[in-house]
Motif scaffolding. Sequence first.
Motif, mmCIF file in Angstrom:
data_model
loop_
_atom_site.group_PDB
_atom_site.id
_atom_site.type_symbol
_atom_site.label_atom_id
_atom_site.label_comp_id
_atom_site.label_asym_id
_atom_site.label_seq_id
_atom_site.Cartn_x
_atom_site.Cartn_y
_atom_site.Cartn_z
ATOM 1 N N UNK A 380 1.072 -1.635 -0.066
ATOM 2 C CA UNK A 380 -0.174 0.106 0.064
ATOM 3 C C UNK A 380 0.603 1.161 0.145
ATOM 4 N N UNK A 381 1.691 1.540 0.460
ATOM 5 C CA UNK A 381 2.813 2.371 1.186
ATOM 6 C C UNK A 381 3.506 2.788 -0.810
ATOM 7 N N UNK A 382 3.760 1.562 -1.119
ATOM 8 C CA UNK A 382 4.504 1.630 -2.065
ATOM 9 C C UNK A 382 3.368 2.863 -3.442
ATOM 10 N N UNK A 383 2.100 2.023 -3.472
ATOM 11 C CA UNK A 383 1.749 2.479 -4.628
ATOM 12 C C UNK A 383 1.023 3.854 -4.632
ATOM 13 N N UNK A 384 1.085 4.143 -2.681
ATOM 14 C CA UNK A 384 0.976 5.392 -2.858
ATOM 15 C C UNK A 384 1.611 6.397 -2.975
ATOM 16 N N UNK A 385 3.301 5.851 -2.226
ATOM 17 C CA UNK A 385 4.417 6.516 -2.822
ATOM 18 C C UNK A 385 4.450 6.777 -4.576
ATOM 19 N N UNK A 386 3.991 6.333 -5.021
ATOM 20 C CA UNK A 386 3.716 5.923 -6.385
ATOM 21 C C UNK A 386 3.086 7.572 -6.538
ATOM 22 N N UNK A 387 1.535 7.224 -6.700
ATOM 23 C CA UNK A 387 0.992 8.016 -6.341
ATOM 24 C C UNK A 387 1.709 9.829 -6.139
ATOM 25 N N UNK A 388 2.122 9.560 -5.689
ATOM 26 C CA UNK A 388 2.662 11.323 -4.803
ATOM 27 C C UNK A 388 4.131 11.774 -6.285
ATOM 28 N N UNK A 389 4.534 10.193 -6.294
ATOM 29 C CA UNK A 389 6.004 10.898 -7.446
ATOM 30 C C UNK A 389 4.788 11.458 -8.474
ATOM 31 N N UNK A 390 2.775 10.995 -8.506
ATOM 32 C CA UNK A 390 2.651 10.876 -10.051
ATOM 33 C C UNK A 390 2.882 10.164 -11.027
ATOM 34 N N UNK A 391 2.806 8.689 -10.659
ATOM 35 C CA UNK A 391 3.311 7.927 -11.604
ATOM 36 C C UNK A 391 1.952 7.228 -12.228
ATOM 37 N N UNK A 392 0.942 7.315 -13.464
ATOM 38 C CA UNK A 392 -0.397 7.068 -13.552
ATOM 39 C C UNK A 392 -0.255 5.308 -13.091
ATOM 40 N N UNK A 393 -1.461 5.133 -13.212
ATOM 41 C CA UNK A 393 -2.304 6.411 -13.542
ATOM 42 C C UNK A 393 -3.313 6.283 -12.412
ATOM 43 N N UNK A 426 10.500 13.516 -5.626
ATOM 44 C CA UNK A 426 9.795 12.728 -4.754
ATOM 45 C C UNK A 426 9.689 11.378 -5.055
ATOM 46 N N UNK A 427 10.440 11.418 -6.262
ATOM 47 C CA UNK A 427 10.737 10.115 -7.038
ATOM 48 C C UNK A 427 11.587 9.055 -5.889
ATOM 49 N N UNK A 428 12.830 10.320 -6.248
ATOM 50 C CA UNK A 428 14.361 9.806 -4.964
ATOM 51 C C UNK A 428 13.302 9.591 -3.332
ATOM 52 N N UNK A 429 13.299 10.401 -3.056
ATOM 53 C CA UNK A 429 11.975 10.553 -1.567
ATOM 54 C C UNK A 429 11.284 8.426 -1.023
ATOM 55 N N UNK A 430 10.463 8.427 -2.673
ATOM 56 C CA UNK A 430 10.559 7.251 -2.306
ATOM 57 C C UNK A 430 10.857 6.250 -1.997
ATOM 58 N N UNK A 431 12.004 5.848 -3.410
ATOM 59 C CA UNK A 431 12.313 4.955 -3.705
ATOM 60 C C UNK A 431 13.336 5.021 -2.526
ATOM 61 N N UNK A 432 13.894 5.393 -2.567
ATOM 62 C CA UNK A 432 14.704 5.414 -0.903
ATOM 63 C C UNK A 432 13.892 4.650 -0.014
ATOM 64 N N UNK A 433 13.029 4.642 0.829
ATOM 65 C CA UNK A 433 12.148 3.934 0.916
ATOM 66 C C UNK A 433 12.363 2.632 0.589
ATOM 67 N N UNK A 434 11.687 2.607 -0.353
ATOM 68 C CA UNK A 434 11.331 1.285 -1.214
ATOM 69 C C UNK A 434 12.441 0.265 -0.753
ATOM 70 N N UNK A 435 13.469 1.278 -1.222
ATOM 71 C CA UNK A 435 14.912 0.276 -1.723
ATOM 72 C C UNK A 435 14.585 -0.664 0.125
ATOM 73 N N UNK A 436 15.355 0.458 1.311
ATOM 74 C CA UNK A 436 15.216 -0.027 1.982
ATOM 75 C C UNK A 436 13.864 -0.869 2.511
ATOM 76 N N UNK A 437 12.698 -0.808 2.586
ATOM 77 C CA UNK A 437 11.736 -1.867 2.400
ATOM 78 C C UNK A 437 11.685 -2.825 1.927
#
Lengths: 496, 123, 497
Positions: A380-393, A426-437
């Motif tokens: 769920x975090x990944x999906x909403x993170x992608x949304x913050x980055x602005x990845x469609x859809x 934002x991509x850097x921000x969230x992928x940093x977390x995703x990478x760790x997780x």
Amino acid sequence: MSHLPFPILIIVVPLISAFLMILLGWLRKSLCYLLLIFVLGITTLSSFMILEEVLWKGSIHYRLGGWLPPWGIEYVIDPLNGFVLLIVSTISLIIGITSKPMVEREFPERAIYFYCLYLLQITGLLGIVITGDLFNLYVFLEIASLAGYALIAIGEEGAPFASFNYMIYGTIGACFYLLGVGYLYIESGSLNMADLTKLLPGLLSSKVTLIAFAFFSVGIAIKMALFPLHVWLPDAYTYAPSTVSTLVAPLTTKVGAYVMIRVMVNVFPPTFFTETLPAALLLRWMAGLGILFGCLFALAQKDLKRMLGYVLIAEIGYIAMGIGFGNRNGLTGAILHIMNDGLMMACLFLFVGAITLKGWPRKIDQLQGLHQTMPLTSAAFVLSGLSVIGVPPTCGFFSKWYLVLGAIDAKQWLSAAILLASSLCNAILFFRVIEKAYFGKAGNEQRIERPILKRDEAPLIVLIPLWVLTLGVISLGLFSGTIISNIIHLTIPASF
Amino acid sequence: MTIELIIGKYNYWIYISLMMIGFYAMIAKKNLVKKLIGMNIFQTSIILFFISIGSKKGATIPIVEEGVKTIQANQYINPLPHVLMLTAIVVMVSTFGVALALLLLIYRKYHTLEEDEILNLRR
Amino acid sequence: MEGTISIKPLLALGTSALAALLILLTGERRKNLREGWTLLASVIKFSIVASMIPAILQGKTLEWTLVELFPGVSFQFRVDSFGLFFATLASCLWIATSIYSIGYMRGLQSASQTRFFFCFALALHGALGIAFAGNLLTLFIFYEILTVSTFPLVAHKETEEAISGGRKYLAYLLTGATLIILAMGFTYTLSGNLNFKAGGFLKGHGTDPLLILIFFVFIIGFGTKAALMPLHEWLPTAMVAPTPVSALLHAVAVVKAGVFCVLRVILYVFGPQLLAELNLWLLLAYMASFTILVSGMFALAQDHLKRRLAFSTINNLAIIILGASLLSPSGITGSIFHIAAHGFMKITLFFVAGAIYVKTHKEKVNELDGIGKAMPVTMASFAIAALGISGIPPMAGFISKWYLCLGSLEAKEILFLFVLLGSALLDIAYFVPIIYHSFFKKPTGDPFPQVDEASLWMVAPIAICAIGSIVLGLFPNAIFHFFEIATLSAKNVLGVP
């Protein structure tokens, strides 16, 4: 449908229940949670009914005590606040459902007061949105804020101090707003928004109107944490208890943004802040700097929740920027982003709440192996993170898309560049977390020895709402076209 | 001209100076209680502002006496700002209450109310 | 051109989405079932795609609209000849890749295989969505799905190198993606439309400088994915990924999707006419030529087999773009056909590299001396594919290069003919030594055991793909009418009856 007075129910029910909550708490503590859900259910249902009625039959006017406007207080619901009303009540219901395990873990002894304050907060937020009277709005603003101060102060070690700081800023903001109301009253003799819309076009040249507008803008900007008046936000939201930050973070600032749209675009004629004043320019600059600042500071954070706080500041920047473009696409983006950002932030903060619930630290670099123990939560975090980055859809893309269109329409190339650069940030921000997780520590040799962690998901009462929000993030993206043509386009004044 | 501006609109000047005093205290003072007092002055100045814009020279309280047929607006003070301020006072008092409770919490936690000391302790 | 409403595109996409979900749900415990889903989905998906071929050959387009995203632009699938071409290729090679990856992943006992197969299915989903997208926005949605789902695949090994490779991949591709948003924004503001149209829809909108700007933003945006130099840096780095991923990345999904998007922009957004008017095609052709020659030389210098293949990929992608930018019938036909030809051949090469790695853990070119004796089938396939890429008949590469050369003659630009010939020479220069050393040189270190092929799961796809590239060369229409579809698309685009 109109035999039930929904506009007043939506305020009175949570307000009265807030006090009933204390009584009920003396009798049976266990019923408090049920009452909360029941009340929030009613508000959600009524806001749904209200929106439906507004969309079918046009604006609703509800006169308190039968006093005719502009003397009495009037609740006016048009598509704009009907929409925001539904967002606020739905998100608060979903967050309300998840509150139980978090409250039990973090402060079980104060549960009753928490539920009471929760309802007061919702009353305040809904009141801000529903009212058609500028002074009444101030009162609701303060109800929401006071409940917010108290809720935040429940939190961990630094919370009371952060809350006090928030209060100082918040009070300045509210007082500025009140001064704006005063000056507007001096000039026009009215407090009713609809009335003012009619009166103000004739009064625009007056300096008093200008001053009123300035006070309004600054006051609201503080309340919605627009850069550079955001200083209170990161501390307050970081130290707040998880369920409180989940509630307050997505809603308070969004309601602030709503007030900004209402005052700048509806109460004052829209041309006022785009043409008469350089306010739109200033707003764009503040928003642009806010986006950059929020992103960069978020990069520097080690604490996940604090990082989200700065992301939130950047997101507020988006909304303000959309308003600042002063055109149809920009405003569409801003209003759409109120909904999208509310969802995304609720989802992200709820994620933090869920992992805190399971005893995970909030430090980003201590999240290794999270996806093994809590696969659904982290998905769920990944999906909403992608949304913050602005990845469609996901929905985040669509608001960004309208904002970019708005920037192109307004020929604001710098703003367009900022919008796009921020999504990279934002991509850097969230992928940093995703990478760790997901990928563990970079360069770890002991990867093979890493114990296969046992599955330990958040309880269903948190997980299901989290996924409801996440699915909302995706599906509302796909249906944004429908939402825009059926609701948001009705909210935009014809002159745009 | 300038004197007229100052004397003629003295109510605004008073409210502005009060407001600035309060504002200064809220921002510059290190002691949290002093900040709170500043906040109170700030809010009070706004109340004064509202009250003063409602009043009129030679007007009376807005209660219509028995037997008066025609009401002349300039004989009565505008009651609306006053009413608004009643609500605002309630809001402000509750803010004050919440703030005091917060200060109590802070004091119990850090045994001081000086901002820089608290920041040092938290570091 | 009206479209026939058909649910097939949606079904094809649904298959891979469902497969991804099922793989995730099945998880690590029941491996066979999980891999069963992958195989099943790839076969079903391919048959759905293949069933659309007859309709397309009759000149129809198949459409399915889901929801309107904003005025004038829907979430819409529209299968035309070009889209179907790419879809057929992707789904057909997915079958080969999934068989192969089962052998590969099990051979190496890799960790997190569920994630691997999940992301794999998702990536194919993205690629197919790109192929079927009826407008720029739908295309972009799937483009992003593809980008994001490939990141875990690149970083799969979870070593420092893998993760930094993944980061680089994301950094390049997301930057490209944001530029695409900007370009789409401009396009929409200018024309109020994003729907692809054979021959382009931007003509008559906006001023020339603005159009040129949009064109370059598009090319830079999609060019990152197509690894157009100087935006190629992520591709060799991404070679840390497991070999099936590299094969997928380089032969089928990711970079081909990039090229596909570039071609869509050239041919279906701007259109040959507009590009010729603005003289943009020449500029693009020069850019592509630069990439072709420079990447060929880079490939010569690589010692790591997969990196050498990566530069060869960059080279061939640029050839495809060059062909399309010539805007002549043969050029476009050749360029589209080369997507398939190169797909088949490059996937063989990568499969071989993977098989060698699984069997001997060797990755360097100079360690391969004499390996041909140990793995004859594998290395024979390698030879076939490598020679094919260099353009030697009877392999598929010859046909496409022949048409590309014709194209450059039609466009009356002899220079590009020399570029193509030069690149063929470079191809030979970096491939033939490998073939020669592997078959005719004595191993330097320990001698290889007699015949020791990798498992059948791996050898079979290798052989099939190699045979495929020969068949495609001898009878270009035998496999799924590839050549006919390519000619059809070229005709549509140029408006020739």
